[in-house]
Scaffold this motif. Sequence first.
Motif, PDB file in Angstrom:
ATOM      1  N   LEU A  15    -104.301 -64.344  35.427  1.00 37.07           N
ATOM      2  CA  LEU A  15    -104.832 -63.019  35.128  1.00 37.07           C
ATOM      3  C   LEU A  15    -103.754 -61.952  35.278  1.00 37.07           C
ATOM      4  CD1 LEU A  15    -107.318 -61.390  34.381  1.00 37.07           C
ATOM      5  CD2 LEU A  15    -107.856 -61.191  36.823  1.00 37.07           C
ATOM      6  N   ASN A  16    -102.915 -62.096  36.296  1.00 32.91           N
ATOM      7  CA  ASN A  16    -101.817 -61.141  36.467  1.00 32.91           C
ATOM      8  C   ASN A  16    -100.805 -61.247  35.340  1.00 32.91           C
ATOM      9  OD1 ASN A  16    -102.861 -60.113  38.841  1.00 32.91           O
ATOM     10  ND2 ASN A  16    -101.765 -61.582  40.139  1.00 32.91           N
ATOM     11  N   ARG A  17    -100.586 -62.479  34.858  1.00 34.43           N
ATOM     12  CA  ARG A  17     -99.661 -62.653  33.738  1.00 34.43           C
ATOM     13  C   ARG A  17    -100.178 -61.944  32.492  1.00 34.43           C
ATOM     14  NH1 ARG A  17     -98.881 -68.842  33.084  1.00 34.43           N
ATOM     15  NH2 ARG A  17    -100.317 -69.114  34.811  1.00 34.43           N
ATOM     16  N   VAL A  18    -101.491 -62.020  32.284  1.00 37.64           N
ATOM     17  CA  VAL A  18    -102.077 -61.349  31.123  1.00 37.64           C
ATOM     18  C   VAL A  18    -101.893 -59.843  31.229  1.00 37.64           C
ATOM     19  CG1 VAL A  18    -104.235 -60.839  29.933  1.00 37.64           C
ATOM     20  CG2 VAL A  18    -103.728 -63.181  30.641  1.00 37.64           C
ATOM     21  N   TRP A  19    -102.181 -59.296  32.401  1.00 36.09           N
ATOM     22  CA  TRP A  19    -102.130 -57.844  32.528  1.00 36.09           C
ATOM     23  C   TRP A  19    -100.706 -57.301  32.550  1.00 36.09           C
ATOM     24  CZ3 TRP A  19    -105.494 -54.598  31.121  1.00 36.09           C
ATOM     25  CH2 TRP A  19    -106.854 -54.908  31.181  1.00 36.09           C
ATOM     26  N   THR A  20     -99.774 -58.032  33.129  1.00 39.06           N
ATOM     27  CA  THR A  20     -98.391 -57.545  33.115  1.00 39.06           C
ATOM     28  C   THR A  20     -97.820 -57.524  31.703  1.00 39.06           C
ATOM     29  OG1 THR A  20     -97.618 -59.791  33.603  1.00 39.06           O
ATOM     30  CG2 THR A  20     -97.861 -58.278  35.464  1.00 39.06           C
ATOM     31  N   ALA A  21     -98.349 -58.375  30.841  1.00 35.78           N
ATOM     32  CA  ALA A  21     -97.906 -58.366  29.451  1.00 35.78           C
ATOM     33  C   ALA A  21     -98.704 -57.383  28.614  1.00 35.78           C
ATOM     34  CB  ALA A  21     -98.021 -59.771  28.854  1.00 35.78           C
ATOM     35  N   ALA A  22    -100.027 -57.302  28.872  1.00 32.27           N
ATOM     36  CA  ALA A  22    -100.897 -56.511  28.000  1.00 32.27           C
ATOM     37  C   ALA A  22    -100.890 -55.025  28.344  1.00 32.27           C
ATOM     38  CB  ALA A  22    -102.323 -57.051  28.077  1.00 32.27           C
ATOM     39  N   LEU A  28     -98.372 -48.624  24.908  1.00 32.59           N
ATOM     40  CA  LEU A  28     -97.549 -48.375  23.729  1.00 32.59           C
ATOM     41  C   LEU A  28     -98.417 -48.146  22.494  1.00 32.59           C
ATOM     42  CD1 LEU A  28     -94.739 -48.273  22.423  1.00 32.59           C
ATOM     43  CD2 LEU A  28     -94.858 -50.759  22.156  1.00 32.59           C
ATOM     44  N   ILE A  29     -99.461 -48.955  22.349  1.00 33.89           N
ATOM     45  CA  ILE A  29    -100.362 -48.784  21.202  1.00 33.89           C
ATOM     46  C   ILE A  29    -101.055 -47.429  21.259  1.00 33.89           C
ATOM     47  CG2 ILE A  29    -102.484 -49.651  20.143  1.00 33.89           C
ATOM     48  CD1 ILE A  29    -101.573 -52.468  20.953  1.00 33.89           C
ATOM     49  N   ALA A  30    -101.504 -47.038  22.456  1.00 33.15           N
ATOM     50  CA  ALA A  30    -102.158 -45.735  22.596  1.00 33.15           C
ATOM     51  C   ALA A  30    -101.204 -44.599  22.232  1.00 33.15           C
ATOM     52  CB  ALA A  30    -102.670 -45.570  24.029  1.00 33.15           C
TER      53      ALA A  30
END
Length: 425
Positions: A15-22, A28-30
Amino acid sequence: MITPWDAQPGTLAALNRVWTAAAPALLLIAYLLLGLAAYGIRGLARGRFRDEEMDTRGLGGLTTARARHFFAWLMRPMWRGLAAAEVPPNAITTLSVGLAIGAGVALAAGRFSLGGWLYVCAGALDFLDGRVARETGRASSGGAALDSVLDRYCESAVLVGLCWYYRTNWVLFPCLLALTGSLFVPYVRARGEALGATMKDVGFMQRPERILVLGLSVALSPIFEALYAPLEVRPVHYLAIVGVGLVAVTSHITAIQRLVHLVHSLGDGESTDHRPLPRSIIVSVLATALDFSVVRLLLRQWGLSAPLATALGCVAGGVLAFLLSRSWVFEADAGPRARQAGRFLFVSGTSAGLNAGGVALLLLLPSMNNQVAWVVTRAVVFLTWNYPLLRDHVFSSALRGESISDASAGPVSLAHAGGRDAPQS
């Protein structure tokens, strides 16, 4: 009980891997969406924004002119803020190197999201340093030279980190290709400009595109790994491999594009007509197919020995290749047949030796397939030795012109001799 979302020793939980990437990607998208909305409103109110520096960069690269102007407008508050704060441009340059080195260390340690986003930030700083220098009137040749050299260190640091992570994997090979390609692209441009050629924006995979492709693919790769292989302590990072592969292939294509442009601009004294290349490839395939077919027929149907069958197969394939190359590929029927045949034998013999040596070298690599080694060697020898010699030596236009002039010189000289020696009437 350990679940896939729990951290393994020395790693981040899935879960931390997902959030550190996302999380950086979402920010950036925002920022891009808000900037795009503001950019559209600004365009309606004041007309389309145009950045003078972007206008001078031509049409090269994968990004469009509108995308470049939008990016310049989006980054303008940052470089103006740095200029107002009187931040030295060289400090921004050296900071980008520090971030790139940090990205390489993070990648070597397997922290792909951290390494990828650090590399993207380093690329953004590389854009800002030049703008700040020009905004504050500090632009200089020394600063440009420093920036150019340190850019190479930035890319090398990131790719060396990937090489270390994949040091026991086949992915090391595309990482090394990407590393060499990222060095060759700017070198060809620098060499061309030193020789007086115009090299601006030649090629489609330039440094901004390489940063985006490699940085984003590496940064977002942990999301897919966490979803599909959450228990892997040392994930493969397939998305990162795709990005590395794209950079490896396209950077070398871009280097070749620039090299061809440079050679055409300066002129090398040899033919630059590559239209016969597709036909020459077809002839090579047909000759190889005939070679194999003859060998197979002689071995199975006639029972000849393998060396004799191989020799006859080579002769059959060579004769077909010579005839088709002479009449169809290079349209050199007017040239001296005997001289062309002699040169063709030389090229064929040396090509056979190079092919044999290349296959032997590739088979020294562990787990190298014989068929793969054969195909790779044939392609390299054909493009680097066989085809250039066929075009510029065996069936060259100069040789054809020499034959035509010799043929036409005979009757003219006889007529001239007759006119000179004949008695006056």
